[in-house]
Design a protein around this motif. Structure first.
Motif, PDB file in Angstrom:
ATOM      1  N   SER A 146     -27.615 -12.123  46.549  1.00  0.00           N
ATOM      2  CA  SER A 146     -27.734 -10.888  47.291  1.00  0.00           C
ATOM      3  C   SER A 146     -27.548  -9.758  46.024  1.00  0.00           C
ATOM      4  CB  SER A 146     -26.611 -10.846  48.254  1.00  0.00           C
ATOM      5  OG  SER A 146     -26.631  -9.480  48.964  1.00  0.00           O
ATOM      6  N   LEU A 147     -26.457  -9.860  45.233  1.00  0.00           N
ATOM      7  CA  LEU A 147     -26.415  -8.883  44.315  1.00  0.00           C
ATOM      8  C   LEU A 147     -27.340  -8.619  43.039  1.00  0.00           C
ATOM      9  CD1 LEU A 147     -22.525  -8.207  44.673  1.00  0.00           C
ATOM     10  CD2 LEU A 147     -24.435  -7.237  45.835  1.00  0.00           C
ATOM     11  N   ARG A 148     -28.065  -9.901  43.064  1.00  0.00           N
ATOM     12  CA  ARG A 148     -28.892 -10.035  41.663  1.00  0.00           C
ATOM     13  C   ARG A 148     -30.262 -10.062  42.315  1.00  0.00           C
ATOM     14  NH1 ARG A 148     -26.079 -12.229  37.000  1.00  0.00           N
ATOM     15  NH2 ARG A 148     -23.799 -12.272  37.724  1.00  0.00           N
ATOM     16  N   ARG A 149     -30.654  -9.521  43.491  1.00  0.00           N
ATOM     17  CA  ARG A 149     -32.043  -9.595  44.065  1.00  0.00           C
ATOM     18  C   ARG A 149     -33.136  -8.681  43.262  1.00  0.00           C
ATOM     19  NH1 ARG A 149     -28.804  -6.969  48.038  1.00  0.00           N
ATOM     20  NH2 ARG A 149     -29.498  -5.070  48.713  1.00  0.00           N
ATOM     21  N   VAL A 150     -32.650  -7.610  42.414  1.00  0.00           N
ATOM     22  CA  VAL A 150     -33.555  -6.935  41.603  1.00  0.00           C
ATOM     23  C   VAL A 150     -33.228  -6.791  40.204  1.00  0.00           C
ATOM     24  CG1 VAL A 150     -34.174  -5.147  43.223  1.00  0.00           C
ATOM     25  CG2 VAL A 150     -32.082  -4.834  41.886  1.00  0.00           C
ATOM     26  N   THR A 151     -33.816  -6.336  39.487  1.00  0.00           N
ATOM     27  CA  THR A 151     -33.526  -6.355  37.723  1.00  0.00           C
ATOM     28  C   THR A 151     -31.974  -5.655  37.715  1.00  0.00           C
ATOM     29  OG1 THR A 151     -35.869  -6.143  37.127  1.00  0.00           O
ATOM     30  CG2 THR A 151     -34.129  -5.031  35.710  1.00  0.00           C
ATOM     31  N   HIS A 152     -31.436  -6.401  37.201  1.00  0.00           N
ATOM     32  CA  HIS A 152     -29.766  -6.274  37.124  1.00  0.00           C
ATOM     33  C   HIS A 152     -29.187  -6.338  35.694  1.00  0.00           C
ATOM     34  CE1 HIS A 152     -30.283 -10.344  37.991  1.00  0.00           C
ATOM     35  NE2 HIS A 152     -28.923 -10.603  37.239  1.00  0.00           N
ATOM     36  N   TYR A 153     -28.071  -5.679  35.415  1.00  0.00           N
ATOM     37  CA  TYR A 153     -27.423  -5.716  34.201  1.00  0.00           C
ATOM     38  C   TYR A 153     -26.283  -6.974  34.248  1.00  0.00           C
ATOM     39  CZ  TYR A 153     -24.114  -5.460  30.172  1.00  0.00           C
ATOM     40  OH  TYR A 153     -23.222  -5.688  29.382  1.00  0.00           O
ATOM     41  N   ASP A 154     -26.326  -7.884  33.465  1.00  0.00           N
ATOM     42  CA  ASP A 154     -25.451  -9.086  33.557  1.00  0.00           C
ATOM     43  C   ASP A 154     -24.410  -9.068  32.396  1.00  0.00           C
ATOM     44  OD1 ASP A 154     -24.588 -11.832  34.473  1.00  0.00           O
ATOM     45  OD2 ASP A 154     -25.045 -12.417  32.238  1.00  0.00           O
ATOM     46  N   TYR A 155     -23.187  -8.556  32.699  1.00  0.00           N
ATOM     47  CA  TYR A 155     -22.171  -8.258  31.769  1.00  0.00           C
ATOM     48  C   TYR A 155     -22.060  -9.376  30.693  1.00  0.00           C
ATOM     49  CZ  TYR A 155     -17.332  -7.207  30.329  1.00  0.00           C
ATOM     50  OH  TYR A 155     -16.423  -6.971  29.471  1.00  0.00           O
ATOM     51  N   TRP A 156     -21.953 -10.436  31.268  1.00  0.00           N
ATOM     52  CA  TRP A 156     -21.454 -11.898  30.550  1.00  0.00           C
ATOM     53  C   TRP A 156     -22.324 -12.155  29.483  1.00  0.00           C
ATOM     54  CZ3 TRP A 156     -20.835 -10.638  35.635  1.00  0.00           C
ATOM     55  CH2 TRP A 156     -19.491 -10.534  36.088  1.00  0.00           C
ATOM     56  N   SER A 157     -23.759 -11.950  29.667  1.00  0.00           N
ATOM     57  CA  SER A 157     -24.566 -12.227  28.646  1.00  0.00           C
ATOM     58  C   SER A 157     -25.314 -11.027  27.852  1.00  0.00           C
ATOM     59  CB  SER A 157     -25.862 -12.868  29.396  1.00  0.00           C
ATOM     60  OG  SER A 157     -26.644 -12.002  30.158  1.00  0.00           O
ATOM     61  N   ASP A 158     -24.463  -9.912  28.394  1.00  0.00           N
ATOM     62  CA  ASP A 158     -24.926  -8.515  27.852  1.00  0.00           C
ATOM     63  C   ASP A 158     -26.445  -8.466  27.798  1.00  0.00           C
ATOM     64  OD1 ASP A 158     -24.456  -6.016  26.935  1.00  0.00           O
ATOM     65  OD2 ASP A 158     -24.497  -6.748  24.733  1.00  0.00           O
ATOM     66  N   LYS A 159     -27.077  -8.795  28.918  1.00  0.00           N
ATOM     67  CA  LYS A 159     -28.677  -8.680  28.970  1.00  0.00           C
ATOM     68  C   LYS A 159     -29.002  -8.035  30.398  1.00  0.00           C
ATOM     69  CE  LYS A 159     -29.752 -12.669  26.194  1.00  0.00           C
ATOM     70  NZ  LYS A 159     -30.290 -14.196  26.284  1.00  0.00           N
ATOM     71  N   LEU A 160     -30.252  -7.546  30.438  1.00  0.00           N
ATOM     72  CA  LEU A 160     -30.880  -7.020  31.707  1.00  0.00           C
ATOM     73  C   LEU A 160     -31.662  -8.278  31.898  1.00  0.00           C
ATOM     74  CD1 LEU A 160     -30.683  -4.481  33.026  1.00  0.00           C
ATOM     75  CD2 LEU A 160     -33.232  -3.908  32.241  1.00  0.00           C
ATOM     76  N   MET A 161     -31.421  -8.526  33.281  1.00  0.00           N
ATOM     77  CA  MET A 161     -31.970  -9.897  33.895  1.00  0.00           C
ATOM     78  C   MET A 161     -32.820  -9.479  35.026  1.00  0.00           C
ATOM     79  SD  MET A 161     -30.544 -12.500  32.136  1.00  0.00           S
ATOM     80  CE  MET A 161     -30.817 -13.794  33.223  1.00  0.00           C
ATOM     81  N   PRO A 162     -34.067 -10.217  35.325  1.00  0.00           N
ATOM     82  CA  PRO A 162     -34.930 -10.160  36.368  1.00  0.00           C
ATOM     83  C   PRO A 162     -34.275 -10.708  37.542  1.00  0.00           C
ATOM     84  CG  PRO A 162     -35.577 -12.169  35.134  1.00  0.00           C
ATOM     85  CD  PRO A 162     -34.250 -11.463  34.335  1.00  0.00           C
ATOM     86  N   SER A 163     -34.856 -10.344  38.821  1.00  0.00           N
ATOM     87  CA  SER A 163     -34.508 -11.122  40.151  1.00  0.00           C
ATOM     88  C   SER A 163     -34.181 -12.340  40.074  1.00  0.00           C
ATOM     89  CB  SER A 163     -35.496 -10.770  41.063  1.00  0.00           C
ATOM     90  OG  SER A 163     -35.169 -11.543  42.278  1.00  0.00           O
ATOM     91  N   ILE A 164     -33.001 -12.639  40.566  1.00  0.00           N
ATOM     92  CA  ILE A 164     -32.531 -14.141  40.653  1.00  0.00           C
ATOM     93  C   ILE A 164     -33.621 -14.993  41.102  1.00  0.00           C
ATOM     94  CG2 ILE A 164     -31.253 -14.053  42.850  1.00  0.00           C
ATOM     95  CD1 ILE A 164     -29.162 -15.904  41.601  1.00  0.00           C
ATOM     96  N   LEU A 165     -34.655 -14.449  41.844  1.00  0.00           N
ATOM     97  CA  LEU A 165     -35.583 -15.319  42.471  1.00  0.00           C
ATOM     98  C   LEU A 165     -36.578 -15.776  41.104  1.00  0.00           C
ATOM     99  CD1 LEU A 165     -36.885 -13.071  45.389  1.00  0.00           C
ATOM    100  CD2 LEU A 165     -36.217 -15.740  45.671  1.00  0.00           C
ATOM    101  N   GLU A 166     -36.676 -14.949  40.141  1.00  0.00           N
ATOM    102  CA  GLU A 166     -37.263 -15.497  38.871  1.00  0.00           C
ATOM    103  C   GLU A 166     -36.690 -16.612  38.025  1.00  0.00           C
ATOM    104  OE1 GLU A 166     -40.478 -15.284  35.825  1.00  0.00           O
ATOM    105  OE2 GLU A 166     -40.248 -14.399  37.922  1.00  0.00           O
ATOM    106  N   THR A 167     -35.276 -16.205  37.829  1.00  0.00           N
ATOM    107  CA  THR A 167     -34.388 -17.256  37.210  1.00  0.00           C
ATOM    108  C   THR A 167     -34.156 -18.829  37.832  1.00  0.00           C
ATOM    109  OG1 THR A 167     -32.365 -16.219  37.940  1.00  0.00           O
ATOM    110  CG2 THR A 167     -33.529 -15.743  35.739  1.00  0.00           C
TER     111      THR A 167
END
Length: 650
Positions: A146-167
């Protein structure tokens, strides 16, 4: 009294499927949590909801990803779809601390054992299923998705990630509370509509290729946000996305959101309206055993279950909109309250369980005192885009009456088997202060506060002012600290009136965006002056889909796009956190040095005057430990008494 049979739980193995006489399954769920059949555990709720639609449902809790992956194939292929969730918490929060150290325990595993939930569990499980069964639809949901449905910052990898639908390679995502979209999904699938054609269901998201037509819906307006590729290049444009996402998530008539990701387009359909009382009652009234699956009987207790096994959830949603919190992003800002009748039915069920001792651990929700609260004039709420109903002030259209809640507590306590019902959820103390909550009757607020203090806590009342600095609080969407002072006055008055000797325990956060070292020093000085030695404290942890996390990564406030500073280095974070513990021997010299450098001799005198620092140096470590272990005082006079007792020991 009825004894539970193995078939009372959703099946988790082929043997349990056969016990029910099933030859095939309609839906197979995969979860990062151990299976606890309780309405506070999302995977169980989804399983029971699907079961109520007449589907044959099984659940595979904590499948192993470190062997031949047989857990993903042992139950075969479902007729409709696989459902995947990382669990009741984001797996990265479950697995790591705010300082990115791996946790020693997993609260959602038997015996608290770690290692049964992979990092980014939703993506891991879903990818495995799509690799093994490419033609079977995978539907993801829960807080991680739910909270990763759009482009979001992932603190643990220190990266900007795409929607979780992509990964995750999943076919569809349900965001927020899943009951309403699931009902529509199942209804259409049972009519024979292909899963790939489910494109206009509210509260779902999916990816389409450039050559696929995006379904039209004459009732929806559309809005396009900055693409994932643009966000990777421009932090300010990434920040600008969040205002749109947050506002559309909380509107009753929201727009459909589009975002381009590489060669595909993310489509996020608008959310459903807030669940009605009848709908939320139906979810809680399902035939839960309220117990962990018997397969865990020999593996040890599940800590998260032990914490809530005698608790009652009375509503969902939170209209606080705090900048660091994900509750409204997942559950919505509008409150969905259960009926008193449904709550009392659950109380009766708990009271008649074999090991019940007469004590309910919590009658609460995301914020304990928002039950039955909503807009007085619905048409005003229909047009509202504000992320919070109580910041910077309480909306004049919000009904903040605590009367239904006080009445509910009394109804619960009238049950013959209830000795005491506790309020374990956080209480919004600011809403109990007439100077802030001008909508409410002051007597009614005092009646509620007195009811809680006299009947529903044991020794301590925990509240969360979060900070003392007005600029930091404004960014947090929390009220001025002066209202905590006001609440403490009322708390102390009732304490004396009823001869209760209760303690007030405030929670605070360090390292939040806009917080400087001087802000933490002021916090320490002001709370010391009020008689507190803080112990309920935490450092800010950036989690997806909060204002504070967007600021942490981008350096810009998403609503103003103005630069906003955030403590980010390990040194900055540790230094801010140290001010919470000004009373510890090892911190006093450092605090003096730091504040003298800043030219804040006033704060030096308030926090660690020279004579106090010197006298502490003479205390032996064992004596210091005993002093630190003293109970937190609830008033300044008790703090003075502690200082006198210290002098005697010296």
């Amino acid at each position: 009294m009825q004894t539970n049979k193995l078939s009372d739980w959703l099946p988790t193995t082929n043997k349990e499927v056969k016990i029910r006489g099933w030859e095939e399954l309609d839906v197979i769920l995969f979860s990062g949590d151990a299976y606890v059949d309780h309405p506070s555990f999302g995977p169980a709720v989804i399983g029971r909801i699907l079961e109520s639609y007449g589907l044959k449902v099984a659940i595979v809790p904590q499948p192993s990803v470190n062997d031949d992956l047989q857990d993903f194939t042992k139950l075969g292929i479902p007729k409709l779809f696989f459902g995947v969730t990382g669990g009741c918490m984001d797996p990265m929060v479950s697995n790591y601390t705010a300082s990115k150290k791996r946790r020693d325990k997993d609260a959602y595993s038997p015996n608290g054992d770690k290692g049964f939930r992979p990092d980014y569990a939703t993506s891991v499980y879903s990818s495995i299923l799509k690799d093994k069964f490419p033609n079977v639809p995978v539907l993801i949901g829960g807080i991680e998705a739910s909270l990763r449905r759009v482009t979001h910052y992932d603190y643990w990898s220190d990266k900007l990630m795409p929607s979780i639908l992509e990964t995750s390679k999943a076919d569809m995502l349900v965001y927020g509370m899943g009951e309403q979209p699931l009902r529509e999904i199942v209804k259409l699938l049972q009519k024979g509509v292909p899963f790939s054609s489910l494109r206009t269901i509210k509260q779902t998201a999916f990816l389409v290729t450039k050559d696929e037509a995006i379904p039209k819906n004459k009732n929806w307006d559309d809005v396009e946000i900055q693409s994932h590729e643009v966000c990777l290049k421009d932090k300010k444009k990434f920040a600008s996305n969040f205002k749109v996402i947050e506002q559309e998530s909380n509107k009753l008539k929201a727009r459909r959101i589009f975002q381009n990701i590489k060669e595909r387009t993310l489509v996020i359909n608008p959310p459903y309206p807030t669940m009605t009382e009848k709908e939320i009652d139906a979810s809680f009234d399902l035939p839960y055993t309220r117990l962990p699956h018997p397969k865990y009987n020999k593996r040890g207790p599940i800590p998260a279950f032990e914490m809530i096994k005698t608790s009652i959830n009375i509503h969902r949603g939170c209209f606080g909109g705090c900048s660091f919190c994900t509750i409204s992003a997942h559950q919505g800002k509008f409150i969905a309250s259960r009926s008193e009748e449904s709550i009392l039915r659950e109380v009766d069920k708990v009271a008649n369980m074999p090991d019940f001792k007469g004590y309910l651990s919590d009658i609460g929700g995301p914020s304990a005192n928002m039950y039955k609260m909503k807009g007085k004039v619905q048409s005003i709420c229909d047009k509202c885009v504000a992320p919070s109903c109580i910041s910077p002030v309480i909306c004049s259209n919000l009904d903040t009456s605590h009367k239904p809640l006080t009445k509910l507590y009394q109804a619960v306590d009238s049950h013959p088997k209830i000795k005491k019902s506790f309020i374990g959820s956080g209480i919004r103390h600011d809403m109990l202060v007439p100077e802030f909550n001008k909508n409410a009757d002051p007597k009614e607020l005092d009646d509620y506060t007195e009811e809680v203090m006299t009947k529903h806590i044991s020794g301590r009342l925990k509240v969360a002012p979060e900070h003392t600095s007005d600029p930091v609080l404004k960014l947090m969407r929390k009220p001025s600290f002066k209202y905590f002072h006001k609440f403490k006055e009322r708390f102390d008055k009732i304490n004396i009136k009823k001869n209760l000797k209760l303690q007030l325990i405030p929670y605070f956060i360090s390292n939040h965006p806009a917080c400087e070292v001087e802000d933490m020093a002021n916090l320490a000085a002001e709370t010391k002056d009020m008689g507190f030695q803080l112990e309920q404290v935490q450092g800010f942890t950036p989690t997806p889909m909060t204002v504070a996390t967007v600021i942490y990564y981008s350096g810009y406030h998403p609503y103003t796009l103005k630069p906003t500073k955030t403590p980010k280095s390990k040194k900055e974070k540790e230094e801010q956190h140290r001010f919470f513990f000004w009373y510890k021997k090892e911190n006093k010299g450092w605090i003096r040095k730091t504040l003298n450098k800043l030219g804040r001799k006033d704060l030096v005198e308030a926090l660690v005057p020279e004579e106090e620092t010197n006298s502490w140096r003479s205390i032996k470590p064992k004596e210091v430990k005993n002093t630190f272990d003293d109970a937190i005082p609830s008033s300044r006079s008790s703090q003075k008494r502690k200082h006198k007792s210290r002098k005697k020991r010296r």
